[in-house]
Scaffold this active site. Structure first.
Site, PDB file in Angstrom:
ATOM      1  N   HIS A 105      -6.865  -4.432  10.566  1.00 40.30           N
ATOM      2  CA  HIS A 105      -6.670  -4.236   9.124  1.00 40.30           C
ATOM      3  C   HIS A 105      -5.384  -4.906   8.633  1.00 40.30           C
ATOM      4  CE1 HIS A 105      -4.485  -0.302  10.170  1.00 40.30           C
ATOM      5  NE2 HIS A 105      -3.627  -0.892   9.387  1.00 40.30           N
ATOM      6  N   ASP A 161       0.815  -1.216   0.000  1.00 41.53           N
ATOM      7  CA  ASP A 161       0.000   0.000   0.000  1.00 41.53           C
ATOM      8  C   ASP A 161       0.848   1.266   0.000  1.00 41.53           C
ATOM      9  OD1 ASP A 161       0.981  -0.423   2.570  1.00 41.53           O
ATOM     10  OD2 ASP A 161      -0.974  -0.702   3.495  1.00 41.53           O
ATOM     11  N   GLU A 181      -9.540  -1.891   5.712  1.00 45.34           N
ATOM     12  CA  GLU A 181     -10.162  -1.613   7.002  1.00 45.34           C
ATOM     13  C   GLU A 181     -11.315  -2.585   7.257  1.00 45.34           C
ATOM     14  OE1 GLU A 181      -8.796   0.364   8.996  1.00 45.34           O
ATOM     15  OE2 GLU A 181      -8.254   2.294   8.141  1.00 45.34           O
ATOM     16  N   ASN A 215      -7.079  -2.385  14.615  1.00 41.37           N
ATOM     17  CA  ASN A 215      -8.478  -2.737  14.329  1.00 41.37           C
ATOM     18  C   ASN A 215      -8.558  -3.958  13.412  1.00 41.37           C
ATOM     19  OD1 ASN A 215      -7.691  -1.752  11.873  1.00 41.37           O
ATOM     20  ND2 ASN A 215      -9.176  -0.090  11.765  1.00 41.37           N
TER      21      ASN A 215
HETATM   22  C1  GLP Z   1      -0.186   0.476   8.481  1.00 45.87           C
HETATM   23  C2  GLP Z   1       0.089  -0.420   7.279  1.00 45.87           C
HETATM   24  C3  GLP Z   1      -0.108  -1.872   7.617  1.00 45.87           C
HETATM   25  C4  GLP Z   1       0.604  -2.218   8.917  1.00 45.87           C
HETATM   26  C5  GLP Z   1       0.030  -1.401  10.032  1.00 45.87           C
HETATM   27  C6  GLP Z   1       0.634  -1.711  11.393  1.00 45.87           C
HETATM   28  O1  GLP Z   1      -1.524   0.764   8.630  1.00 45.87           O
HETATM   29  N1  GLP Z   1      -0.728  -0.087   6.160  1.00 45.87           N
HETATM   30  O2  GLP Z   1       0.376  -2.669   6.545  1.00 45.87           O
HETATM   31  O3  GLP Z   1       0.446  -3.590   9.191  1.00 45.87           O
HETATM   32  O4  GLP Z   1       0.280  -0.037   9.716  1.00 45.87           O
HETATM   33  O5  GLP Z   1       1.791  -0.960  11.583  1.00 45.87           O
HETATM   34  P1  GLP Z   1       2.786  -1.117  12.808  1.00 45.87           P
HETATM   35  O6  GLP Z   1       3.644  -2.282  12.470  1.00 45.87           O
HETATM   36  O7  GLP Z   1       3.565   0.177  12.827  1.00 45.87           O
HETATM   37  O8  GLP Z   1       1.963  -1.334  14.019  1.00 45.87           O
END
Ligand code: GLP
Length: 256
Positions: free
Chosen positions: A142, A71, A147, A140
């Protein structure tokens, strides 16, 4: 545990990251031309640091591999420090020897975002199935930027980010600068086409999302629960991220 999901719980976040880094290294060693699906987020930093160290020792080469990131924020590109393009350049693509022509992210600066989403989905299809897809998980539930509420057969598209996702990512943005409201993301259906999926979750903030994904009712309210339909998906957690699961599910998989 639900059919098709493997669970590995390791004692610490560092051990969980090392396990995931080893799986990626094994995949690339087995097939140097493998197609990897890559993720961003703080959880991935120790994984990428270990891969960079392996590259530095000369133990591993990504020179023939291809990668597709999950993404990117709409409106951000490599020039913005909080873009996922910049994250990947700093954490992995700079330190290791990927061919820059074979690393892919959705282009958040594309003038026609719907065309960009279609182009990205087509590029993934053309490159052949992703061999190993790496995932983190949002608080949440995702995956990518899919989402809660996302259909399990969704493909790459423009999405609106939830308040909680934008809040979780605010620390990566300069003070006073708004977190983008939209992103381009692979869909859940895109992710499920990978041959093998490894989701890494560390820290207590992920415990509820992990428990819902593995042991709660599966459905669009829990995007990561889609992995239960996959057949070759593994959740790799530290103790804190697994702490809301029934210990009978994971006790025997804890290593030092
Ligand atoms: C973002 C990314 C996800 C990732 C999530 C968790 O939203 N789009 O791919 O898994 O963050 O991030 P973190 O590892 O910083 O908790």
């Amino acid at each position: 545990m639900s059919q098709g999901v493997a669970l590995i719980v390791l004692g610490t976040a560092a051990a969980a990251a090392a396990h995931v880094a080893q799986r990626i290294a094994d995949a690339v060693s087995r097939d140097p031309a493998t197609v990897l699906g890559l993720a961003t987020g703080g959880t991935m930093l120790p994984v990428y640091a270990l891969l960079a160290a392996a590259r530095q020792r000369g133990d591993l080469s990504f020179s023939a591999a291809t990668s597709f990131n999950l993404d990117e924020y709409v409106g951000l590109g490599l020039g913005h420090a909080a873009s996922f393009a910049a994250f990947m350049a700093g954490a992995l693509f700079g330190p290791v020897d990927f061919d820059p022509g074979r690393t892919h992210l959705p282009n958040g600066l594309a003038p026609d975002l719907m065309a960009e989403a279609a182009r990205y989905e087509a590029a993934i299809l053309a490159a052949g199935p992703i061999g190993l897809q790496l995932l983190g998980i949002g608080r949440n539930g995702h995956i990518g930027f899919n989402e809660p509420g996302t259909a399990f057969d969704s493909v790459t598209r423009v999405v609106r980010l939830s308040f909680s996702t934008r809040a979780a990512n605010r620390p990566f943005f300069p003070v006073g600068e708004a977190v983008p409201e939209q992103a381009l993301t692979m869909g859940i259906g895109t992710i499920l086409r990978a041959r093998e999926i490894v989701l890494l979750a560390t820290g207590a903030a992920k415990a509820v999302a992990v428990a819902q994904a593995i042991a709660g009712p599966a459905g669009p309210h829990s995007p990561a629960s889609a992995l239960r339909h996959h057949g070759a998906a593994t959740f790799v957690c530290d103790r804190a991220a697994a702490s809301r699961l029934d210990p009978r599910l994971w006790q025997r998989s804890v290593h030092a």
